[in-house]
Write a protein that holds these residues in place. Structure first.
Motif, PDB file in Angstrom:
ATOM      1  N   LEU A  79       0.831  -1.208   0.000  1.00 42.99           N
ATOM      2  CA  LEU A  79       0.000   0.000   0.000  1.00 42.99           C
ATOM      3  C   LEU A  79       0.866   1.259   0.000  1.00 42.99           C
ATOM      4  CD1 LEU A  79      -2.699  -1.143   2.563  1.00 42.99           C
ATOM      5  CD2 LEU A  79      -2.847  -1.159   0.065  1.00 42.99           C
ATOM      6  N   ARG A  80       1.952   1.224   0.756  1.00 48.23           N
ATOM      7  CA  ARG A  80       2.859   2.374   0.813  1.00 48.23           C
ATOM      8  C   ARG A  80       3.443   2.666  -0.567  1.00 48.23           C
ATOM      9  NH1 ARG A  80       7.981   1.989   0.827  1.00 48.23           N
ATOM     10  NH2 ARG A  80       8.005  -0.147   1.607  1.00 48.23           N
ATOM     11  N   VAL A  81       3.892   1.614  -1.256  1.00 45.29           N
ATOM     12  CA  VAL A  81       4.499   1.789  -2.580  1.00 45.29           C
ATOM     13  C   VAL A  81       3.446   2.235  -3.605  1.00 45.29           C
ATOM     14  CG1 VAL A  81       5.555   0.502  -4.495  1.00 45.29           C
ATOM     15  CG2 VAL A  81       6.456   0.265  -2.177  1.00 45.29           C
ATOM     16  N   LEU A  82       2.264   1.629  -3.555  1.00 42.69           N
ATOM     17  CA  LEU A  82       1.197   2.050  -4.474  1.00 42.69           C
ATOM     18  C   LEU A  82       0.861   3.523  -4.273  1.00 42.69           C
ATOM     19  CD1 LEU A  82      -1.274  -0.979  -4.378  1.00 42.69           C
ATOM     20  CD2 LEU A  82       0.082  -0.214  -6.335  1.00 42.69           C
ATOM     21  N   ASN A  83       0.770   3.927  -3.021  1.00 45.19           N
ATOM     22  CA  ASN A  83       0.419   5.315  -2.729  1.00 45.19           C
ATOM     23  C   ASN A  83       1.540   6.273  -3.139  1.00 45.19           C
ATOM     24  OD1 ASN A  83      -1.364   7.314  -1.630  1.00 45.19           O
ATOM     25  ND2 ASN A  83       0.047   7.462   0.090  1.00 45.19           N
ATOM     26  N   ARG A  84       2.764   5.961  -2.749  1.00 43.52           N
ATOM     27  CA  ARG A  84       3.887   6.872  -3.043  1.00 43.52           C
ATOM     28  C   ARG A  84       4.060   7.091  -4.540  1.00 43.52           C
ATOM     29  NH1 ARG A  84       9.174   4.474  -1.686  1.00 43.52           N
ATOM     30  NH2 ARG A  84       8.387   4.545   0.429  1.00 43.52           N
ATOM     31  N   HIS A  85       4.130   6.013  -5.288  1.00 42.48           N
ATOM     32  CA  HIS A  85       4.386   6.152  -6.723  1.00 42.48           C
ATOM     33  C   HIS A  85       3.120   6.535  -7.486  1.00 42.48           C
ATOM     34  CE1 HIS A  85       8.549   4.981  -6.396  1.00 42.48           C
ATOM     35  NE2 HIS A  85       8.147   4.086  -5.507  1.00 42.48           N
ATOM     36  N   GLY A  86       1.962   6.175  -6.940  1.00 45.35           N
ATOM     37  CA  GLY A  86       0.712   6.608  -7.548  1.00 45.35           C
ATOM     38  C   GLY A  86       0.562   8.117  -7.472  1.00 45.35           C
ATOM     39  N   ARG A  87       0.960   8.708  -6.345  1.00 49.29           N
ATOM     40  CA  ARG A  87       0.889  10.174  -6.208  1.00 49.29           C
ATOM     41  C   ARG A  87       1.844  10.867  -7.175  1.00 49.29           C
ATOM     42  NH1 ARG A  87      -0.574  12.847  -1.220  1.00 49.29           N
ATOM     43  NH2 ARG A  87      -2.221  11.615  -0.298  1.00 49.29           N
ATOM     44  N   ARG A  88       2.955  10.214  -7.477  1.00 45.94           N
ATOM     45  CA  ARG A  88       3.906  10.766  -8.455  1.00 45.94           C
ATOM     46  C   ARG A  88       3.428  10.546  -9.886  1.00 45.94           C
ATOM     47  NH1 ARG A  88       9.375   7.812  -7.244  1.00 45.94           N
ATOM     48  NH2 ARG A  88       9.336   8.041  -9.491  1.00 45.94           N
ATOM     49  N   LEU A  89       2.424   9.648 -10.039  1.00 42.86           N
ATOM     50  CA  LEU A  89       1.905   9.245 -11.342  1.00 42.86           C
ATOM     51  C   LEU A  89       2.999   8.662 -12.228  1.00 42.86           C
ATOM     52  CD1 LEU A  89      -0.565  12.202 -12.044  1.00 42.86           C
ATOM     53  CD2 LEU A  89      -1.094   9.936 -11.120  1.00 42.86           C
ATOM     54  N   MET A  90       3.907   7.923 -11.559  1.00 46.39           N
ATOM     55  CA  MET A  90       5.016   7.303 -12.264  1.00 46.39           C
ATOM     56  C   MET A  90       5.416   6.025 -11.515  1.00 46.39           C
ATOM     57  SD  MET A  90       8.646   9.010 -13.432  1.00 46.39           S
ATOM     58  CE  MET A  90       8.200  10.427 -12.507  1.00 46.39           C
TER      59      MET A  90
END
Length: 129
Positions: A79-90
């Motif tokens: 969840l942490r990785v999905l959220n972090r990189h999802g917010r970067r849209l990359m």
């Protein structure tokens, strides 16, 4: 006896458009994240008349992630990785040493998310395009 003359507001039916599933769980995830970021800014996801109609609402993807997390299929590091990189849209770049661990978790999380999204007709295939 007089009738109540209040105006009734009846929603007009939207034009029927064929929906198109996302090519991958990753594409669906980034669409969900763009919707979240747009909402956080106080706006609505802009309707692009040329964009394909999607077979779901952004919240459907969020609910699928929550269900997988509650079932223990997705862990907090996913969840942490999905959220972090999802917010970067990359997505994380596995070639960069600092992101190699995130890239593995990213692929694993999206692979696990793809199954319920495919079952619901939201995506065509699993992780990646």
């Amino acid at each position: 006896m007089s009738r109540d003359r209040r105006t009734r507001h009846v929603p007009r039916p939207l034009a029927e458009r064929r929906t198109e599933p996302f090519e991958s769980a990753e594409a669906a995830w980034f669409w969900f994240q763009r919707a979240r970021l747009t909402r956080a800014e106080g706006a609505r996801l802009p309707a692009d008349p040329l964009a394909a109609a999607r077979p779901c609402d952004p919240d459907d993807i969020g609910r699928a992630v929550r269900a997988l997390a509650l079932a223990g299929v997705l862990r907090s590091d996913h969840l942490r990785v999905l959220n972090r990189h999802g917010r970067r849209l990359m997505p994380p770049d596995g070639r960069v040493p600092e992101e190699a661990g995130d890239a593995a978790l990213w692929a694993e999380a999206l692979d696990r998310l793809a199954t319920p999204l495919r079952r619901k007709g939201i995506v065509r295939r699993g992780y990646g395009a």
